[in-house]
Design a protein around this motif. Structure first.
Motif, PDB file in Angstrom:
ATOM      1  N   THR A 193       0.654  -0.849   0.569  1.00 39.85           N
ATOM      2  CA  THR A 193      -0.096  -0.136   0.194  1.00 39.85           C
ATOM      3  C   THR A 193       0.896   1.505   0.343  1.00 39.85           C
ATOM      4  O   THR A 193       0.175   2.344  -0.901  1.00 39.85           O
ATOM      5  CB  THR A 193      -0.584   0.180   0.778  1.00 39.85           C
TER       6      THR A 193
ATOM      7  N   GLN B  97      -0.814   4.371  -1.896  1.00 45.29           N
ATOM      8  CA  GLN B  97      -2.697   4.141  -1.666  1.00 45.29           C
ATOM      9  C   GLN B  97      -2.751   5.463  -0.870  1.00 45.29           C
ATOM     10  O   GLN B  97      -2.501   5.103   0.604  1.00 45.29           O
ATOM     11  CB  GLN B  97      -3.089   2.917  -1.058  1.00 45.29           C
TER      12      GLN B  97
ATOM     13  N   ARG C  18      -5.542   2.026   3.194  1.00 49.22           N
ATOM     14  CA  ARG C  18      -4.121   0.764   3.714  1.00 49.22           C
ATOM     15  C   ARG C  18      -5.394   0.346   5.357  1.00 49.22           C
ATOM     16  O   ARG C  18      -4.598  -0.896   5.641  1.00 49.22           O
ATOM     17  CB  ARG C  18      -3.552   2.032   3.955  1.00 49.22           C
TER      18      ARG C  18
ATOM     19  N   CYS D 250      -6.463  -2.661   4.086  1.00 42.64           N
ATOM     20  CA  CYS D 250      -6.020  -3.900   4.338  1.00 42.64           C
ATOM     21  C   CYS D 250      -5.331  -4.514   5.526  1.00 42.64           C
ATOM     22  O   CYS D 250      -4.692  -5.493   5.659  1.00 42.64           O
ATOM     23  CB  CYS D 250      -4.616  -3.263   3.531  1.00 42.64           C
TER      24      CYS D 250
ATOM     25  N   MET E   8      -3.684  -4.676  -3.560  1.00 43.47           N
ATOM     26  CA  MET E   8      -2.612  -4.574  -2.586  1.00 43.47           C
ATOM     27  C   MET E   8      -2.341  -6.685  -2.047  1.00 43.47           C
ATOM     28  O   MET E   8      -1.426  -6.835  -1.687  1.00 43.47           O
ATOM     29  CB  MET E   8      -2.845  -3.969  -1.983  1.00 43.47           C
TER      30      MET E   8
END
Length: 413
Positions: free
Chosen positions: A239, A244, A249, A252, A344
């Motif tokens: 990320t 990103q 983030r 994720c 990601m």
């Protein structure tokens, strides 16, 4: 009255980094003297003033004494007798405890310049252990400067472990915790932040749902890194490499929380982890009071990321339901962020970092196809209410069938 530039501005200049915010400390002055010179007071906790021309913050030199639990459990004392060295010793790291006068002369009583050169993050004094927020701050600095070769001094890690074990991290407010976490996730190496928290025992106190992922295996064929916690760190690394936004983030970081509650008897498989993870994502979102856009995306990514990976296999009807779940007609950006999070996740596997992710363009095309269906011809037919909604859904489904067929044809051709 003497004015010194302190903290991050001095540190970053010596590192050759851009200086954005400048903090100033005023030694030998009273609040009344500051007011007479035109400084405007702000805040109530301790004397801080805004410069009459630049608007920059100037704080009177002060000492602090532990008086309670947590980040706010301190009594501050500011007076003209407080020296610059006394003000600097209350700071967290030696590299943040340096000052410069107006002529650029450096005051460095605690070895900050040496630690900068040695690439060491070291606490200034044992008082470091009095403030639980410093665990998060040091982990954030480790994430910021990992690319410059910085590491945390062993004795500082020991203090961070003591703080983590003391229970004081529980006294941090959600707002303070989120501020540090969100800033750390936006650093160049957010995975280092989580790694440091894991290593010092703070992760299990602040985000036990994430801590539970470490040591949990996944099928090696799909996840050569095997360990779920390591996978999440790899995803975070991706990320940052792909720049990103915070919402991606955060999503994720939380996307695989369901794997942390899979019974050991079912390892390394994690059937339906997308659904078992939702209550955990919701709880962590609410406990840290993450912003709404972060909360929403984290829940959607947690529930549907395997749909993203299987996009090319999805039936048009399932694809339409996925698009509807994200409300791509009114909130196209949220679906785009979902696609980024899925990519990601796919790249955050050992050996897959450079692998193409065709699902991204396929999902983007599907969303554009569905959004391109016009409601006007249906209105002209006199349709309305539920009948209109059903017809619009069918029209979108028909277009997605054509889209999928064309895509498969291009692959064959």
């Amino acid at each position: 009255m003497q004015i010194y530039k302190v903290g991050g501005a001095v540190r970053d200049r010596l590192l050759g980094q851009p200086v954005t915010d400048i903090d100033w400390v005023v030694v030998g002055a009273t609040s009344d003297e500051m007011l007479i010179k035109g400084y405007r007071p702000v805040g109530t906790d301790f004397p801080v003033f805004l410069h009459p021309l630049t608007g920059e913050e100037h704080a009177l030199a002060r000492t602090e004494r532990k008086s309670g639990v947590g980040y706010g459990g301190f009594v501050f004392h500011a007076s003209p007798e407080v020296t610059l060295e006394q003000d600097l010793i209350r700071r967290d790291l030696t590299i943040n405890a340096m000052a410069e006068d107006k002529d650029g002369n450096l005051t460095d009583p605690y070895g900050g310049q040496h630690d900068l050169e040695a690439r060491i993050l070291r606490h200034v004094s044992p008082a470091f252990a009095e403030d639980p927020l410093r665990v998060l701050r040091v982990a954030r600095f480790a994430a910021r400067y990992a690319g410059h070769g910085f590491s945390i001094a062993p004795e500082t890690m020991d203090l961070m472990r003591q703080l983590s074990e003391s229970g004081e991290l529980q006294a941090l407010t959600p707002e303070r915790s989120w501020k540090e976490i969100s800033r750390a996730l936006m650093e160049d190496h957010p995975e280092v932040f989580i790694r440091v928290l894991h290593d010092c025992g703070a992760l299990k106190e602040l985000m036990p749902e994430v801590e539970a992922l470490f040591g949990v295996p996944q099928p090696e064929a799909h996840h050569p890194e095997i360990d779920t916690g390591e996978h999440v760190l790899n995803v975070l690394q991706q990320t940052a490499r792909h720049q990103q936004p915070l919402s991606v983030r955060w999503a994720c970081l939380l996307h695989d929380l369901g794997k942390g509650v899979t019974p050991e008897s079912e390892w390394p498989r994690h059937i339906a982890h997308e659904h078992t993870g939702l209550p955990l994502i919701k709880a962590l979102n609410e406990r840290l009071r993450a912003p709404r856009e972060c909360q929403e995306l984290a829940l959607l990514v947690g529930q549907y990321h395997t749909h993203g990976h299987r996009a090319l296999e999805l039936k048009p009807s399932t694809l339409l339901e996925l698009l509807h779940s994200f409300d791509v007609y009114r909130r196209p950006q949220r679906f785009q962020e979902f696609i980024c999070a899925c990519e990601m996740d796919a790249r955050g596997r050992l050996g897959f970092e450079q692998r193409d992710y065709p699902q991204a363009s396929y999902l983007q095309g599907a969303a554009e196809t569905a959004r391109a269906v016009s409601v006007q011809p249906l209105l002209e037919k006199g349709l309305k209410g539920q009948e209109l909604g059903n017809a619009l859904k069918e029209a979108r489904l028909d277009q997605l069938k054509v889209y999928k067929a064309d895509y498969q044809q291009r692959l064959r051709g």
